[in-house]
Scaffold this motif. Structure first.
Motif, short mmCIF file in Angstrom:
data_model
loop_
_atom_site.label_atom_id
_atom_site.label_comp_id
_atom_site.label_asym_id
_atom_site.label_seq_id
_atom_site.Cartn_x
_atom_site.Cartn_y
_atom_site.Cartn_z
N THR A 238 0.75 -1.27 -0.06
CA THR A 238 0.03 0.03 -0.09
C THR A 238 1.04 1.18 0.06
OG1 THR A 238 -1.56 1.31 1.38
CG2 THR A 238 -0.29 0.03 2.60
N ASN A 239 0.55 2.21 -0.48
CA ASN A 239 1.16 3.65 -0.60
C ASN A 239 0.89 4.21 0.75
OD1 ASN A 239 -1.67 4.62 -1.15
ND2 ASN A 239 -0.76 6.49 -2.08
N GLY A 240 1.32 5.46 1.11
CA GLY A 240 1.24 6.02 2.43
C GLY A 240 0.01 6.60 2.70
N ASN A 241 -0.93 7.07 1.80
CA ASN A 241 -2.53 7.36 2.17
C ASN A 241 -3.57 6.29 2.09
OD1 ASN A 241 -3.05 7.22 -0.57
ND2 ASN A 241 -2.62 9.41 -1.06
N GLY A 242 -2.88 5.09 1.44
CA GLY A 242 -3.90 3.70 1.56
C GLY A 242 -4.66 3.99 0.33
N ARG A 243 -4.47 4.81 -0.56
CA ARG A 243 -5.69 4.74 -1.68
C ARG A 243 -5.28 3.87 -2.86
NH1 ARG A 243 -5.90 11.42 -2.33
NH2 ARG A 243 -6.67 11.88 -0.27
N ILE A 244 -3.87 3.30 -2.80
CA ILE A 244 -3.36 2.60 -3.81
C ILE A 244 -3.05 1.26 -3.17
CG2 ILE A 244 -1.74 2.05 -5.65
CD1 ILE A 244 -3.63 4.17 -6.24
N LYS A 245 -3.42 0.05 -3.48
CA LYS A 245 -3.04 -1.30 -2.85
C LYS A 245 -2.97 -2.26 -3.85
CE LYS A 245 -6.70 -1.00 0.02
NZ LYS A 245 -7.21 0.51 0.06
N PHE A 246 -1.94 -2.92 -3.91
CA PHE A 246 -1.45 -3.82 -4.91
C PHE A 246 -0.97 -5.31 -4.37
CE2 PHE A 246 0.38 -0.03 -7.50
CZ PHE A 246 -0.96 -0.08 -8.35
N PRO A 247 -2.10 -6.15 -4.18
CA PRO A 247 -1.77 -7.35 -3.68
C PRO A 247 -0.74 -8.23 -4.68
CG PRO A 247 -3.92 -7.15 -3.10
CD PRO A 247 -3.47 -6.05 -4.11
N ILE A 248 0.47 -8.67 -4.43
CA ILE A 248 1.23 -9.52 -5.27
C ILE A 248 1.28 -10.87 -4.92
CG2 ILE A 248 3.50 -9.81 -6.31
CD1 ILE A 248 2.19 -7.11 -6.66
N ASN A 249 0.62 -11.93 -5.79
CA ASN A 249 0.47 -13.17 -5.56
C ASN A 249 1.58 -14.01 -6.25
OD1 ASN A 249 -2.10 -12.61 -4.36
ND2 ASN A 249 -3.20 -13.24 -6.21
N GLU A 250 1.66 -15.12 -5.81
CA GLU A 250 2.70 -16.07 -6.50
C GLU A 250 2.28 -17.52 -6.24
OE1 GLU A 250 6.88 -16.07 -5.14
OE2 GLU A 250 6.43 -17.26 -3.63
N PRO A 251 2.43 -18.41 -7.12
CA PRO A 251 1.99 -19.86 -6.74
C PRO A 251 2.62 -20.55 -5.82
CG PRO A 251 3.32 -19.71 -8.93
CD PRO A 251 3.22 -18.40 -8.46
N ALA A 252 2.08 -21.36 -4.84
CA ALA A 252 2.69 -22.15 -3.89
C ALA A 252 2.55 -23.82 -4.45
CB ALA A 252 2.13 -21.95 -2.56
N HIS A 253 3.44 -24.42 -3.83
CA HIS A 253 3.32 -25.81 -4.09
C HIS A 253 2.34 -26.62 -3.80
CE1 HIS A 253 7.58 -25.93 -5.73
NE2 HIS A 253 7.98 -25.28 -4.69
N GLY A 254 1.52 -27.35 -4.58
CA GLY A 254 0.32 -28.12 -4.25
C GLY A 254 0.10 -29.41 -4.98
N LYS A 255 -0.72 -30.15 -4.97
CA LYS A 255 -0.82 -31.23 -5.59
C LYS A 255 -1.16 -31.17 -7.01
CE LYS A 255 -2.59 -34.08 -1.56
NZ LYS A 255 -3.76 -34.70 -0.99
N LYS A 256 -2.09 -29.98 -7.19
CA LYS A 256 -2.65 -29.52 -8.63
C LYS A 256 -1.93 -28.16 -8.93
CE LYS A 256 -6.26 -33.30 -8.65
NZ LYS A 256 -7.73 -33.46 -8.76
N LYS A 257 -2.50 -27.91 -10.19
CA LYS A 257 -2.12 -26.42 -10.60
C LYS A 257 -3.16 -25.45 -10.17
CE LYS A 257 -0.98 -26.16 -14.78
NZ LYS A 257 -0.81 -26.02 -16.67
N SER A 258 -2.41 -24.36 -9.55
CA SER A 258 -3.28 -23.31 -8.76
C SER A 258 -3.84 -22.36 -9.59
CB SER A 258 -2.21 -22.64 -7.96
OG SER A 258 -1.29 -21.83 -8.31
#
Length: 385
Positions: A238-258
């Motif tokens: 998040t930026n300083g005033n909280g107006r911009i929020k960017f979650p960043i996702n990456e896959p984690a190991h699992g039995k099947k394709k995420s």
């Protein structure tokens, strides 16, 4: 000026104040200026977003305005502005982008007071330049724009418009047709999620911390976001005033394709996975969007058997939420209601989240299990799980 590496913060401060104080706000951002999607047919895409999502036409650039290589339709709903751009030249960079990725987000534009300073400050901290500060003028004044590269082929443009009084940007003309579907109650962009390859989440969280002065609002690991078959990890910046929020996702190991791996396979690289848009009346918004043909992920009816025990008293009628498939979650500040569309194109890539916050600052952690099971059901139907 050195920035703190805040990407290893695990605990979420629901008030947000401490996290926002930690952000090194050398890059003040007023909000999201616009989001530009490269699409195969901008005219038809504009019709879809007007009809299904309730956007209104605002401006146009193309052959009629002197632009020879592309056409762009600008749509608006409250504070949300989308640009839908299609190329004329089959060998252009835009055409290449569409062939590789399909319809998708190319530009996340940020509204700033000083686009030159924003460019210089981020580049000296390590950003790769995309566009040097450039002044564009017409009879309504001038704007200054600049840009930097982010994950994949996604771009952040900095837009300075304090000296401009036109309809949108120089080069665009007002667009006005007879077809004007009513809005569906969408207000503003709450957050935008980027999917990156395995092992790249920390790199890009670090980019937002060090290069753009953002802070880590919350971290989710594969214990938070997982089912029997798939998992992912995420860091919300998040930026300083909280107006911009960017979650960043990456896959984690699992039995099947995420879901992240599926996205990366079909988008052919990192990119924007979904755009979360806020509403003040999610029941109205979803009922309207469903009537207009928008498809949403199915939430099993059993999900609602335990919601009241988990979230307590809410203002909405639970039977109405169940009817429309709207999920609920609570944090220390309040609760939120949310629902996710299916992908809005044939490739299983970009989708939208509709969210209504009733005080909550979080991202619906209590809904992750049901959400993932719904996504996995769709993946199984596509044969990509």
């Amino acid at each position: 000026m050195a920035t703190k590496d805040l990407t290893k913060v695990k605990n979420f401060d629901y008030s947000g104040e401490k996290v926002f104080e930690q952000a090194q706000d050398f890059l003040p951002i007023n909000g999201t200026d616009y989001v530009e999607l490269y699409v195969g047919n901008a005219k038809q895409s504009a019709h879809y977003y007007k009809t299904a999502f309730g956007f209104q036409e605002l401006a146009y650039a193309g052959l009629e305005t002197g632009v020879r290589d592309r056409c762009s339709y600008v749509l608006v709903q409250d504070k949300i502005r989308l640009i839908l751009t299609s190329p004329f030249d089959p060998e252009s960079e835009i055409s290449h982008h569409i062939r590789k990725h399909g319809d998708g987000v190319k530009v996340i534009a940020l509204w700033v007071d000083d686009a030159t300073s924003a460019f210089e400050e981020t580049v000296k901290r390590g950003a790769k330049p995309f566009l040097q500060p450039t002044t564009v003028k017409d009879s309504n004044g001038e704007i200054v724009k600049s840009g930097i590269h982010t994950y994949g082929e996604t771009i952040h443009m900095f837009i300075e418009r304090k000296n401009y009084n036109g309809i949108f940007l120089p080069g665009y003309e007002k667009l006005d047709t007879e077809y004007k579907p009513t809005p569906t109650g969408l207000k503003y962009i709450d957050h935008m999620v980027g999917n990156v390859e395995l092992g790249a989440m920390n790199k890009w969280a670090d980019f937002y911390a060090k290069v753009m002065g953002f802070a880590n609002l919350v971290t989710f690991d594969d214990k938070d976001i997982s089912t029997e078959y798939t998992a992912l990890m995420s860091k919300v910046m998040t930026n300083g005033n909280g107006r911009i929020k960017f979650p960043i996702n990456e896959p984690a190991h699992g039995k099947k394709k995420s879901q992240v791996e599926e996205y990366l396979d079909f988008y052919h690289g990192p990119g924007c996975q979904h755009i979360a848009v806020a509403t003040d009346d999610i029941v109205f918004t979803i009922s309207e969007m469903r009537k207009r043909g928008v498809e949403f992920l199915y939430v099993p009816g059993t999900y609602y058997d335990t919601v009241k025990d988990r979230v307590g008293i809410i203002e909405e009628d639970m039977e109405v939420l169940k009817k429309w498939g709207i999920m609920v979650d609570r944090d220390e500040e309040g609760y939120l209601l949310q629902i996710f569309t299916k992908p809005v194109e044939d490739r299983p890539t970009l989708f939208f989240e509709i969210i209504q916050r009733k005080g909550a600052k979080s991202f619906g952690k209590g809904n992750f299990q049901a959400l993932f099971e719904s996504i996995e059901a769709e993946q199984a139907r596509r044969g990509t799980l």
